[in-house]
Design a protein around this motif. Structure first.
Motif, PDB file in Angstrom:
ATOM      1  N   LYS A 167      68.996   7.742   9.059  1.00 26.58           N
ATOM      2  CA  LYS A 167      69.349   7.372  10.429  1.00 26.58           C
ATOM      3  C   LYS A 167      69.404   8.607  11.326  1.00 26.58           C
ATOM      4  CE  LYS A 167      72.537   4.275  11.003  1.00 26.58           C
ATOM      5  NZ  LYS A 167      73.866   3.598  11.132  1.00 26.58           N
ATOM      6  N   LYS A 168      69.953   9.703  10.803  1.00 22.93           N
ATOM      7  CA  LYS A 168      70.031  10.940  11.583  1.00 22.93           C
ATOM      8  C   LYS A 168      68.648  11.526  11.824  1.00 22.93           C
ATOM      9  CE  LYS A 168      74.691  12.353  10.240  1.00 22.93           C
ATOM     10  NZ  LYS A 168      75.520  13.390   9.549  1.00 22.93           N
ATOM     11  N   VAL A 169      67.801  11.472  10.792  1.00 20.36           N
ATOM     12  CA  VAL A 169      66.427  11.976  10.953  1.00 20.36           C
ATOM     13  C   VAL A 169      65.708  11.184  12.038  1.00 20.36           C
ATOM     14  CG1 VAL A 169      64.167  12.228   9.853  1.00 20.36           C
ATOM     15  CG2 VAL A 169      66.247  12.793   8.570  1.00 20.36           C
ATOM     16  N   TYR A 170      65.830   9.861  11.983  1.00 24.19           N
ATOM     17  CA  TYR A 170      65.213   9.011  13.009  1.00 24.19           C
ATOM     18  C   TYR A 170      65.756   9.367  14.391  1.00 24.19           C
ATOM     19  CZ  TYR A 170      64.198   4.964  15.906  1.00 24.19           C
ATOM     20  OH  TYR A 170      63.786   4.164  16.950  1.00 24.19           O
ATOM     21  N   HIS A 171      67.068   9.574  14.489  1.00 26.74           N
ATOM     22  CA  HIS A 171      67.716   9.878  15.769  1.00 26.74           C
ATOM     23  C   HIS A 171      67.098  11.126  16.426  1.00 26.74           C
ATOM     24  CE1 HIS A 171      71.085  10.045  18.658  1.00 26.74           C
ATOM     25  NE2 HIS A 171      70.981  11.355  18.511  1.00 26.74           N
ATOM     26  N   TYR A 172      66.949  12.180  15.641  1.00 28.59           N
ATOM     27  CA  TYR A 172      66.427  13.428  16.202  1.00 28.59           C
ATOM     28  C   TYR A 172      64.921  13.344  16.471  1.00 28.59           C
ATOM     29  CZ  TYR A 172      70.943  15.561  15.389  1.00 28.59           C
ATOM     30  OH  TYR A 172      72.289  15.852  15.445  1.00 28.59           O
ATOM     31  N   LEU A 173      64.195  12.653  15.623  1.00 30.76           N
ATOM     32  CA  LEU A 173      62.766  12.456  15.889  1.00 30.76           C
ATOM     33  C   LEU A 173      62.570  11.670  17.179  1.00 30.76           C
ATOM     34  CD1 LEU A 173      61.270  11.569  12.369  1.00 30.76           C
ATOM     35  CD2 LEU A 173      60.868  13.648  13.712  1.00 30.76           C
ATOM     36  N   ASN A 174      63.436  10.700  17.401  1.00 32.19           N
ATOM     37  CA  ASN A 174      63.350   9.904  18.614  1.00 32.19           C
ATOM     38  C   ASN A 174      63.674  10.737  19.853  1.00 32.19           C
ATOM     39  OD1 ASN A 174      62.955   7.456  20.059  1.00 32.19           O
ATOM     40  ND2 ASN A 174      65.167   7.149  20.147  1.00 32.19           N
ATOM     41  N   ALA A 175      64.690  11.579  19.744  1.00 32.94           N
ATOM     42  CA  ALA A 175      65.075  12.449  20.869  1.00 32.94           C
ATOM     43  C   ALA A 175      63.917  13.365  21.263  1.00 32.94           C
ATOM     44  CB  ALA A 175      66.300  13.278  20.497  1.00 32.94           C
ATOM     45  N   PHE A 176      63.270  13.973  20.267  1.00 34.87           N
ATOM     46  CA  PHE A 176      62.121  14.828  20.558  1.00 34.87           C
ATOM     47  C   PHE A 176      60.938  14.004  21.046  1.00 34.87           C
ATOM     48  CE2 PHE A 176      64.218  17.756  17.399  1.00 34.87           C
ATOM     49  CZ  PHE A 176      64.493  18.762  18.309  1.00 34.87           C
ATOM     50  N   GLY A 177      60.768  12.823  20.471  1.00 33.59           N
ATOM     51  CA  GLY A 177      59.624  11.992  20.806  1.00 33.59           C
ATOM     52  C   GLY A 177      59.626  11.481  22.225  1.00 33.59           C
ATOM     53  N   LEU A 178      60.793  11.384  22.836  1.00 31.81           N
ATOM     54  CA  LEU A 178      60.883  10.877  24.207  1.00 31.81           C
ATOM     55  C   LEU A 178      60.556  11.936  25.254  1.00 31.81           C
ATOM     56  CD1 LEU A 178      64.132   8.724  23.880  1.00 31.81           C
ATOM     57  CD2 LEU A 178      61.831   7.851  24.359  1.00 31.81           C
ATOM     58  N   THR A 179      60.596  13.205  24.859  1.00 29.76           N
ATOM     59  CA  THR A 179      60.437  14.289  25.844  1.00 29.76           C
ATOM     60  C   THR A 179      59.090  14.312  26.570  1.00 29.76           C
ATOM     61  OG1 THR A 179      59.801  15.836  24.074  1.00 29.76           O
ATOM     62  CG2 THR A 179      62.118  15.794  24.718  1.00 29.76           C
ATOM     63  N   PRO A 180      57.959  13.956  25.943  1.00 30.40           N
ATOM     64  CA  PRO A 180      56.692  14.065  26.670  1.00 30.40           C
ATOM     65  C   PRO A 180      56.265  12.813  27.437  1.00 30.40           C
ATOM     66  CG  PRO A 180      56.223  13.603  24.380  1.00 30.40           C
ATOM     67  CD  PRO A 180      57.710  13.643  24.519  1.00 30.40           C
ATOM     68  N   TRP A 181      57.071  11.748  27.413  1.00 28.83           N
ATOM     69  CA  TRP A 181      56.633  10.496  28.028  1.00 28.83           C
ATOM     70  C   TRP A 181      56.342  10.655  29.526  1.00 28.83           C
ATOM     71  CZ3 TRP A 181      57.011   5.072  26.144  1.00 28.83           C
ATOM     72  CH2 TRP A 181      57.060   5.013  24.748  1.00 28.83           C
ATOM     73  N   ILE A 182      57.237  11.323  30.235  1.00 30.76           N
ATOM     74  CA  ILE A 182      57.041  11.515  31.680  1.00 30.76           C
ATOM     75  C   ILE A 182      55.821  12.383  31.941  1.00 30.76           C
ATOM     76  CG2 ILE A 182      57.971  12.641  33.733  1.00 30.76           C
ATOM     77  CD1 ILE A 182      59.209   9.966  33.291  1.00 30.76           C
ATOM     78  N   ALA A 183      55.648  13.457  31.162  1.00 28.58           N
ATOM     79  CA  ALA A 183      54.504  14.355  31.349  1.00 28.58           C
ATOM     80  C   ALA A 183      53.195  13.619  31.138  1.00 28.58           C
ATOM     81  CB  ALA A 183      54.607  15.538  30.383  1.00 28.58           C
ATOM     82  N   LEU A 184      53.166  12.759  30.133  1.00 24.80           N
ATOM     83  CA  LEU A 184      51.947  11.998  29.842  1.00 24.80           C
ATOM     84  C   LEU A 184      51.630  11.032  30.971  1.00 24.80           C
ATOM     85  CD1 LEU A 184      49.869  11.778  27.586  1.00 24.80           C
ATOM     86  CD2 LEU A 184      51.242   9.960  26.566  1.00 24.80           C
ATOM     87  N   HIS A 185      52.659  10.407  31.511  1.00 23.49           N
ATOM     88  CA  HIS A 185      52.483   9.482  32.636  1.00 23.49           C
ATOM     89  C   HIS A 185      52.041  10.244  33.884  1.00 23.49           C
ATOM     90  CE1 HIS A 185      53.139   5.680  34.697  1.00 23.49           C
ATOM     91  NE2 HIS A 185      53.849   6.298  35.619  1.00 23.49           N
ATOM     92  N   LEU A 186      52.642  11.408  34.082  1.00 24.32           N
ATOM     93  CA  LEU A 186      52.390  12.200  35.285  1.00 24.32           C
ATOM     94  C   LEU A 186      50.936  12.639  35.409  1.00 24.32           C
ATOM     95  CD1 LEU A 186      53.557  13.698  37.768  1.00 24.32           C
ATOM     96  CD2 LEU A 186      54.016  15.637  36.254  1.00 24.32           C
ATOM     97  N   ILE A 187      50.345  13.083  34.299  1.00 21.38           N
ATOM     98  CA  ILE A 187      48.994  13.623  34.379  1.00 21.38           C
ATOM     99  C   ILE A 187      48.004  12.558  34.863  1.00 21.38           C
ATOM    100  CG2 ILE A 187      48.482  13.170  31.928  1.00 21.38           C
ATOM    101  CD1 ILE A 187      46.733  15.669  31.955  1.00 21.38           C
ATOM    102  N   TYR A 188      48.180  11.326  34.424  1.00 21.70           N
ATOM    103  CA  TYR A 188      47.268  10.262  34.851  1.00 21.70           C
ATOM    104  C   TYR A 188      47.532   9.851  36.298  1.00 21.70           C
ATOM    105  CZ  TYR A 188      45.573   9.615  30.083  1.00 21.70           C
ATOM    106  OH  TYR A 188      44.986   9.808  28.860  1.00 21.70           O
ATOM    107  N   VAL A 189      48.798   9.680  36.656  1.00 17.23           N
ATOM    108  CA  VAL A 189      49.132   9.237  38.010  1.00 17.23           C
ATOM    109  C   VAL A 189      48.702  10.274  39.047  1.00 17.23           C
ATOM    110  CG1 VAL A 189      51.010   8.641  39.590  1.00 17.23           C
ATOM    111  CG2 VAL A 189      51.025   7.769  37.261  1.00 17.23           C
TER     112      VAL A 189
END
Length: 205
Positions: A58-80
């Motif tokens: 559960k802790k491993v998933y928690h930290y992977l998720n925290a890191f995994g959310l960081t690029p979502w805005i950047a990925l959206h931004l480049i296309y928009v």
């Protein structure tokens, strides 16, 4: 955001004639909505960690998720930003150079997409692992409702579609569509489990 004429020139099929007609306020709104969108995605992704039965995993998933959310805005931004620039250039007397400028901009930052995906994917792969190994409250078969598998199926479907505005819009939103379907699977399964528990409780009474 993608609609109307799907005709395009050059190497990027999403830089279409139709996107030129999209007013700038729609691009601004698309960017603005990305923030609450990521917050809601994040809240839902963090919530499912409670269904992991092994505390260490559960802790491993928690930290992977925290890191995994960081690029979502950047990925959206480049296309928009590129779509917005393409529309603005074409509407303000720079149509001859619009395609060259926007394709060059995308080429310069295309690496960002690969890096972002490399950061985003581990949490979904790990979620598949904890499910298939029986470390969640779900049946092991639920692992095959994984976001990445749903994405793959939808990607194949999109490739079979004829070139159209719908196909471009459908392809543009594949990850969001995959997430919605996955959340629906989880919601239905949780509802089923609660229904079974309530039925068992009544029987015991």
């Amino acid at each position: 955001m993608m609609y109307a004429d799907p005709t395009f020139e050059g190497n990027l099929e999403w830089l279409t004639i139709g996107t030129v007609a999209i007013p700038q306020w729609r691009y601004k709104l698309a960017m603005l909505l990305a923030f609450p969108g990521v917050i809601l995605y994040g809240a839902a992704l963090f919530a499912v960690q409670e269904y992991i039965t092994d505390e260490k995993k559960k802790k491993v998933y928690h930290y992977l998720n925290a890191f995994g959310l960081t690029p979502w805005i950047a990925l959206h931004l480049i296309y928009v930003v590129i779509l917005s620039l393409f529309a603005w250039l074409n509407s303000n007397g720079f149509s001859d150079d619009a395609l060259l400028i926007c394709e060059s901009l995308f080429t310069n930052f295309a690496w960002l997409i690969s890096v972002s995906e490399g950061i985003m994917l581990p949490v979904f792969i790990y979620w598949f692992y904890v499910q298939i190994t029986g470390n969640t409250v779900f049946k092991k078969g639920m692992a095959f409702t994984n976001v990445l598998l749903i994405f793959g199926i939808l990607k194949v479907i999109s490739m079979l579609m004829p070139q159209s505005a719908f196909r471009i819009a459908f392809t543009n939103g594949l990850m969001s569509e995959s997430m919605i379907i996955w959340f629906l699977f989880v919601y239905l399964e949780i509802g089923r489990k609660h229904g079974s528990k309530d039925a068992d409780h009544k029987n015991n009474l």
